[in-house]
Scaffold this motif. Sequence first.
Motif, PDB file in Angstrom:
ATOM      1  N   VAL A   1      -9.451   7.632   3.651  1.00 14.52           N
ATOM      2  CA  VAL A   1     -10.847   7.859   4.106  1.00 14.52           C
ATOM      3  C   VAL A   1     -10.547   9.708   3.983  1.00 14.52           C
ATOM      4  O   VAL A   1      -8.823   9.664   4.040  1.00 14.52           O
ATOM      5  N   LYS A   2     -11.518  10.848   4.153  1.00 14.35           N
ATOM      6  CA  LYS A   2     -11.411  11.857   3.526  1.00 14.35           C
ATOM      7  C   LYS A   2     -11.104  12.607   2.013  1.00 14.35           C
ATOM      8  O   LYS A   2     -10.073  13.282   2.216  1.00 14.35           O
ATOM      9  N   GLY A   3     -11.475  11.879   1.572  1.00 12.02           N
ATOM     10  CA  GLY A   3     -10.597  12.066  -0.152  1.00 12.02           C
ATOM     11  C   GLY A   3      -9.567  11.322  -0.963  1.00 12.02           C
ATOM     12  O   GLY A   3      -9.044  11.018  -1.008  1.00 12.02           O
ATOM     13  N   LYS A   4      -8.751  10.582   0.339  1.00 13.24           N
ATOM     14  CA  LYS A   4      -7.633   9.839  -0.253  1.00 13.24           C
ATOM     15  C   LYS A   4      -7.493   8.724  -0.633  1.00 13.24           C
ATOM     16  O   LYS A   4      -8.553   7.733  -0.607  1.00 13.24           O
ATOM     17  N   THR A   5      -6.405   8.556  -1.383  1.00 13.87           N
ATOM     18  CA  THR A   5      -7.181   7.163  -2.744  1.00 13.87           C
ATOM     19  C   THR A   5      -6.053   6.326  -2.911  1.00 13.87           C
ATOM     20  O   THR A   5      -4.972   6.857  -3.757  1.00 13.87           O
ATOM     21  N   PRO A   6      -5.469   6.024  -2.201  1.00 17.67           N
ATOM     22  CA  PRO A   6      -3.563   4.715  -1.943  1.00 17.67           C
ATOM     23  C   PRO A   6      -4.064   3.990  -2.844  1.00 17.67           C
ATOM     24  O   PRO A   6      -5.138   3.790  -3.432  1.00 17.67           O
TER      25      PRO A   6
ATOM     26  N   ARG B   1      -7.128   2.006  -5.422  1.00 19.55           N
ATOM     27  CA  ARG B   1      -7.135   1.777  -6.706  1.00 19.55           C
ATOM     28  C   ARG B   1      -6.225   0.912  -6.574  1.00 19.55           C
ATOM     29  O   ARG B   1      -4.584   0.577  -5.825  1.00 19.55           O
ATOM     30  N   THR B   2      -6.329   0.072  -7.402  1.00 20.15           N
ATOM     31  CA  THR B   2      -5.052  -0.847  -7.594  1.00 20.15           C
ATOM     32  C   THR B   2      -4.335  -1.314  -8.456  1.00 20.15           C
ATOM     33  O   THR B   2      -4.809  -1.019  -9.633  1.00 20.15           O
ATOM     34  N   LYS B   3      -2.814  -1.676  -8.645  1.00 19.99           N
ATOM     35  CA  LYS B   3      -2.340  -1.777  -9.844  1.00 19.99           C
ATOM     36  C   LYS B   3      -1.491  -3.377  -9.720  1.00 19.99           C
ATOM     37  O   LYS B   3      -0.355  -3.755  -8.981  1.00 19.99           O
TER      38      LYS B   3
ATOM     39  N   ALA C   1     -12.677  -2.637  -6.847  1.00 23.68           N
ATOM     40  CA  ALA C   1     -12.981  -1.490  -7.961  1.00 23.68           C
ATOM     41  C   ALA C   1     -13.711  -0.472  -8.045  1.00 23.68           C
ATOM     42  O   ALA C   1     -14.874  -1.223  -7.215  1.00 23.68           O
ATOM     43  N   GLY C   2     -14.049   0.443  -8.477  1.00 20.86           N
ATOM     44  CA  GLY C   2     -14.834   1.554  -7.994  1.00 20.86           C
ATOM     45  C   GLY C   2     -14.969   2.451  -6.371  1.00 20.86           C
ATOM     46  O   GLY C   2     -15.608   3.215  -5.189  1.00 20.86           O
ATOM     47  N   THR C   3     -13.090   1.807  -5.835  1.00 21.75           N
ATOM     48  CA  THR C   3     -13.574   2.222  -4.400  1.00 21.75           C
ATOM     49  C   THR C   3     -12.226   3.391  -4.635  1.00 21.75           C
ATOM     50  O   THR C   3     -11.628   3.855  -5.147  1.00 21.75           O
ATOM     51  N   ALA C   4     -11.928   3.142  -3.428  1.00 24.73           N
ATOM     52  CA  ALA C   4     -10.868   4.828  -3.095  1.00 24.73           C
ATOM     53  C   ALA C   4      -9.657   4.325  -2.667  1.00 24.73           C
ATOM     54  O   ALA C   4      -8.525   4.687  -3.462  1.00 24.73           O
TER      55      ALA C   4
ATOM     56  N   VAL D   1       0.940  -1.629  -0.021  1.00 25.68           N
ATOM     57  CA  VAL D   1      -0.200  -0.133   0.070  1.00 25.68           C
ATOM     58  C   VAL D   1       1.369   1.088  -0.611  1.00 25.68           C
ATOM     59  O   VAL D   1       1.812   1.243   0.678  1.00 25.68           O
ATOM     60  N   VAL D   2       1.037   2.105  -1.145  1.00 27.32           N
ATOM     61  CA  VAL D   2       0.979   3.359  -1.402  1.00 27.32           C
ATOM     62  C   VAL D   2      -0.207   4.432  -0.963  1.00 27.32           C
ATOM     63  O   VAL D   2      -0.584   4.589  -1.488  1.00 27.32           O
ATOM     64  N   GLY D   3       0.968   5.175   0.419  1.00 30.27           N
ATOM     65  CA  GLY D   3      -0.234   6.257   0.127  1.00 30.27           C
ATOM     66  C   GLY D   3      -1.015   6.427   1.676  1.00 30.27           C
ATOM     67  O   GLY D   3      -0.264   5.639   2.787  1.00 30.27           O
ATOM     68  N   SER D   4      -1.829   7.547   2.010  1.00 29.01           N
ATOM     69  CA  SER D   4      -2.772   7.616   3.393  1.00 29.01           C
ATOM     70  C   SER D   4      -3.127   6.436   3.304  1.00 29.01           C
ATOM     71  O   SER D   4      -4.687   5.948   2.268  1.00 29.01           O
ATOM     72  N   PRO D   5      -4.848   5.955   5.004  1.00 32.18           N
ATOM     73  CA  PRO D   5      -5.741   5.300   4.152  1.00 32.18           C
ATOM     74  C   PRO D   5      -6.539   5.762   3.696  1.00 32.18           C
ATOM     75  O   PRO D   5      -6.477   7.611   3.476  1.00 32.18           O
TER      76      PRO D   5
END
Length: 279
Positions: free
Chosen positions: A125-130, A154-156, A149-152, A119-123
């Motif tokens: 919540v509050k508009g964050k999209t790790p 993002r997967t790669k 899919a369709g959630t905050a 996981v790269v990024g913040s949890p």
Amino acid sequence: MDQPTVGILHPGSMGAAVAACAAANATAVLWSTAGRSPDSRARAKRFGLEPVSTLHELLDRCDVVISLCPPAAAEDLAREVAAHSYAGLYVEANAINAERAVQIASLLGPEATVVDGGVVGSPPVKGKTPALYLSGRVAATERVAALFAGTAVRTKVLGTDIGMASALKLSYASFQKTSRVLVALAIGLAREHGVDQELVHIASLRTDSYLSETEYVAKTAARAWRWGPELEEAADMLAAVGLPPEMLRAAASTLARWHDAKDDGELTLTEALDRLAHS
């Protein structure tokens, strides 16, 4: 594809938020209350996770299990799961080095299907999209990607080799977390000589300098208990490929001075620097 039942192991601030996102494409998201703190219980309730009383019940009901815990606990947690002969999909999403990710996949044996995650990024919540980076068998990584899919979140998918996602996570962490430690040291040194405001002013003239973002010092102190072990893991990876690990080990040692600031959201810049100087 039928919606799976998902289990989250040790729902911390990241794990609980990620699990809540998975709920959008799952029948249910479970967590085990056994041995968990009141904070964990409150967090899980806030994110709408369904409690079960034991790990055995969680594993018995879940098609997919996500492991998101402090790095030091990753293998012990995997051993607990392996002891129950879990035969579902296990997402190893901890900040551990690539070799440990491979070891955990081996430890879980042929019964379980392991996907390596980072996981790269913040949890979320509050508009964050790790971003959740994945590696492993194609069908398994596709299934995990579908879960978010369709959630905050993002997967790669990076590839089929276990360890690729962990390697990317720690490669990024080795820069991002160490740079924040250097900010704290630079500002602390400048403060001791009465020139900290001028230092920040100089840095503010550059749009890409962490030195101008002094609020991150206190945030770094509050996260030090997690970041230190991550950097030790990254240092192990550097050493394994013949690169010098001393820089990251020194940063981890510096972070250890903030061990008593764990998750302290009220910590100020002055308090963080005082602890750094006098611990």
